[in-house]
Design a protein around this motif. Sequence first.
Motif, PDB file in Angstrom:
ATOM      1  N   ALA A  49       0.652  -1.173   0.035  1.00 32.71           N
ATOM      2  CA  ALA A  49      -0.064   0.007  -0.100  1.00 32.71           C
ATOM      3  C   ALA A  49       1.030   1.422  -0.028  1.00 32.71           C
ATOM      4  O   ALA A  49       2.243   1.281   0.380  1.00 32.71           O
ATOM      5  N   ALA A  50       0.247   2.333  -0.470  1.00 33.77           N
ATOM      6  CA  ALA A  50       1.054   3.699  -0.316  1.00 33.77           C
ATOM      7  C   ALA A  50       0.093   4.828  -0.226  1.00 33.77           C
ATOM      8  O   ALA A  50      -1.151   4.638  -0.522  1.00 33.77           O
ATOM      9  N   ILE A  51       0.516   5.993   0.258  1.00 30.36           N
ATOM     10  CA  ILE A  51      -0.209   7.101   0.557  1.00 30.36           C
ATOM     11  C   ILE A  51       0.418   8.273   0.346  1.00 30.36           C
ATOM     12  O   ILE A  51       1.767   8.529   0.575  1.00 30.36           O
ATOM     13  N   SER A  52      -0.133   9.310  -0.234  1.00 34.16           N
ATOM     14  CA  SER A  52       0.390  10.313  -0.865  1.00 34.16           C
ATOM     15  C   SER A  52       0.715  11.405   0.431  1.00 34.16           C
ATOM     16  O   SER A  52       0.425  11.226   1.616  1.00 34.16           O
ATOM     17  N   GLY A  53       1.665  12.253   0.443  1.00 34.08           N
ATOM     18  CA  GLY A  53       2.150  13.161   1.404  1.00 34.08           C
ATOM     19  C   GLY A  53       0.889  13.857   2.231  1.00 34.08           C
ATOM     20  O   GLY A  53       1.249  13.864   3.244  1.00 34.08           O
ATOM     21  N   SER A  54      -0.134  14.423   1.400  1.00 32.30           N
ATOM     22  CA  SER A  54      -1.304  14.817   2.186  1.00 32.30           C
ATOM     23  C   SER A  54      -2.366  13.902   2.695  1.00 32.30           C
ATOM     24  O   SER A  54      -3.049  14.078   3.503  1.00 32.30           O
ATOM     25  N   GLY A  55      -1.926  12.582   2.328  1.00 32.13           N
ATOM     26  CA  GLY A  55      -2.997  11.607   2.723  1.00 32.13           C
ATOM     27  C   GLY A  55      -4.255  11.461   1.846  1.00 32.13           C
ATOM     28  O   GLY A  55      -5.181  10.604   2.268  1.00 32.13           O
ATOM     29  N   GLY A  56      -4.291  12.270   0.839  1.00 33.30           N
ATOM     30  CA  GLY A  56      -5.545  12.061   0.041  1.00 33.30           C
ATOM     31  C   GLY A  56      -5.767  11.223  -1.101  1.00 33.30           C
ATOM     32  O   GLY A  56      -6.838  10.861  -1.266  1.00 33.30           O
ATOM     33  N   THR A  57      -4.498  10.351  -1.003  1.00 32.00           N
ATOM     34  CA  THR A  57      -4.500   9.493  -2.376  1.00 32.00           C
ATOM     35  C   THR A  57      -3.903   8.173  -1.607  1.00 32.00           C
ATOM     36  O   THR A  57      -2.827   8.300  -1.098  1.00 32.00           O
ATOM     37  N   LEU A  58      -4.433   7.215  -1.950  1.00 25.04           N
ATOM     38  CA  LEU A  58      -4.347   5.734  -1.587  1.00 25.04           C
ATOM     39  C   LEU A  58      -4.109   4.976  -2.572  1.00 25.04           C
ATOM     40  O   LEU A  58      -4.783   5.019  -3.603  1.00 25.04           O
ATOM     41  N   TYR A  59      -3.122   3.931  -2.236  1.00 26.82           N
ATOM     42  CA  TYR A  59      -3.071   2.826  -3.278  1.00 26.82           C
ATOM     43  C   TYR A  59      -3.021   1.366  -2.416  1.00 26.82           C
ATOM     44  O   TYR A  59      -2.074   1.406  -1.534  1.00 26.82           O
ATOM     45  N   TYR A  60      -3.389   0.548  -3.116  1.00 26.86           N
ATOM     46  CA  TYR A  60      -3.481  -0.906  -2.589  1.00 26.86           C
ATOM     47  C   TYR A  60      -3.038  -1.868  -3.439  1.00 26.86           C
ATOM     48  O   TYR A  60      -3.540  -1.933  -4.686  1.00 26.86           O
ATOM     49  N   ALA A  61      -2.394  -2.869  -3.237  1.00 22.64           N
ATOM     50  CA  ALA A  61      -2.203  -4.051  -3.912  1.00 22.64           C
ATOM     51  C   ALA A  61      -3.647  -4.829  -3.700  1.00 22.64           C
ATOM     52  O   ALA A  61      -4.199  -4.629  -2.685  1.00 22.64           O
ATOM     53  N   ASP A  62      -4.096  -5.279  -5.010  1.00 19.76           N
ATOM     54  CA  ASP A  62      -5.264  -6.298  -5.026  1.00 19.76           C
ATOM     55  C   ASP A  62      -5.331  -7.052  -4.032  1.00 19.76           C
ATOM     56  O   ASP A  62      -6.639  -7.599  -3.409  1.00 19.76           O
ATOM     57  N   SER A  63      -4.112  -7.866  -3.532  1.00 18.12           N
ATOM     58  CA  SER A  63      -4.309  -8.920  -2.652  1.00 18.12           C
ATOM     59  C   SER A  63      -4.721  -8.351  -1.230  1.00 18.12           C
ATOM     60  O   SER A  63      -5.014  -9.229  -0.420  1.00 18.12           O
ATOM     61  N   VAL A  64      -4.747  -7.214  -0.967  1.00 12.39           N
ATOM     62  CA  VAL A  64      -4.789  -6.586   0.146  1.00 12.39           C
ATOM     63  C   VAL A  64      -6.160  -5.635   0.477  1.00 12.39           C
ATOM     64  O   VAL A  64      -6.634  -5.144   1.334  1.00 12.39           O
ATOM     65  N   LYS A  65      -6.689  -5.320  -0.618  1.00 16.50           N
ATOM     66  CA  LYS A  65      -7.765  -4.552  -0.921  1.00 16.50           C
ATOM     67  C   LYS A  65      -9.121  -4.892  -0.095  1.00 16.50           C
ATOM     68  O   LYS A  65      -9.469  -6.007  -0.074  1.00 16.50           O
ATOM     69  N   GLY A  66      -9.566  -3.776   0.842  1.00 19.50           N
ATOM     70  CA  GLY A  66     -10.937  -4.386   1.455  1.00 19.50           C
ATOM     71  C   GLY A  66     -10.310  -4.958   2.874  1.00 19.50           C
ATOM     72  O   GLY A  66     -11.306  -5.101   3.750  1.00 19.50           O
ATOM     73  N   ARG A  67      -9.069  -5.067   3.327  1.00 19.38           N
ATOM     74  CA  ARG A  67      -8.509  -5.720   4.342  1.00 19.38           C
ATOM     75  C   ARG A  67      -7.509  -4.888   5.057  1.00 19.38           C
ATOM     76  O   ARG A  67      -7.633  -5.095   6.433  1.00 19.38           O
ATOM     77  N   PHE A  68      -6.709  -4.352   4.154  1.00 15.55           N
ATOM     78  CA  PHE A  68      -5.699  -3.396   4.914  1.00 15.55           C
ATOM     79  C   PHE A  68      -6.119  -2.085   4.669  1.00 15.55           C
ATOM     80  O   PHE A  68      -6.721  -1.696   3.790  1.00 15.55           O
ATOM     81  N   THR A  69      -5.515  -1.042   5.616  1.00 17.69           N
ATOM     82  CA  THR A  69      -6.064   0.348   5.385  1.00 17.69           C
ATOM     83  C   THR A  69      -4.746   1.193   5.915  1.00 17.69           C
ATOM     84  O   THR A  69      -4.140   0.856   6.917  1.00 17.69           O
ATOM     85  N   ILE A  70      -3.960   1.887   4.949  1.00 13.87           N
ATOM     86  CA  ILE A  70      -3.022   2.653   5.054  1.00 13.87           C
ATOM     87  C   ILE A  70      -3.420   3.998   5.466  1.00 13.87           C
ATOM     88  O   ILE A  70      -4.498   4.586   5.217  1.00 13.87           O
ATOM     89  N   SER A  71      -2.802   4.579   6.462  1.00 19.51           N
ATOM     90  CA  SER A  71      -3.328   6.115   7.028  1.00 19.51           C
ATOM     91  C   SER A  71      -1.832   6.812   7.473  1.00 19.51           C
ATOM     92  O   SER A  71      -0.705   5.874   7.533  1.00 19.51           O
ATOM     93  N   ARG A  72      -1.836   7.984   7.830  1.00 22.97           N
ATOM     94  CA  ARG A  72      -0.855   8.719   8.365  1.00 22.97           C
ATOM     95  C   ARG A  72      -1.111  10.033   8.941  1.00 22.97           C
ATOM     96  O   ARG A  72      -2.351  10.285   9.053  1.00 22.97           O
TER      97      ARG A  72
END
Length: 123
Positions: A49-72
């Motif tokens: 997963a990845a998250i932009s500097g502002s936290g406004g854009t999130l990216y996830y691998a298909d294998s973890v979508k819906g299970r993992f959440t990235i935040s900052r």
Amino acid sequence: QVQLAESGGGLVQAGGSLRLACAASGRTFSSYTMGWFRQAPGKEREFVAAISGSGGTLYYADSVKGRFTISRDNAKNTVYLQMNSLKPEDTAVYSCAARYGAGSSETYDYKYWGQGTQVTVSS
């Protein structure tokens, strides 16, 4: 220069949850895209997963979508990975990484890396 330190790994049963944290040094944390990657024994490191500097854009691998959440939390210079519904195949060393630029799922785009934290999911 950015230094990263992960915490929160451990042993959990399948279906359980863990929350990883990655603390960063430096005063420009909000300028960096932050990513989480993992590497299982005998396998290549893969994007989680990845998250932009502002936290406004999130990216996830298909294998973890819906299970993992990235935040900052930029006030605390920390990025988190909340992992729910864990599976044995999630077992790996999880590392956080930082890059000065847009989000990316490629390891070679990230300049700074932490040491990693072990996550083990038992069946």
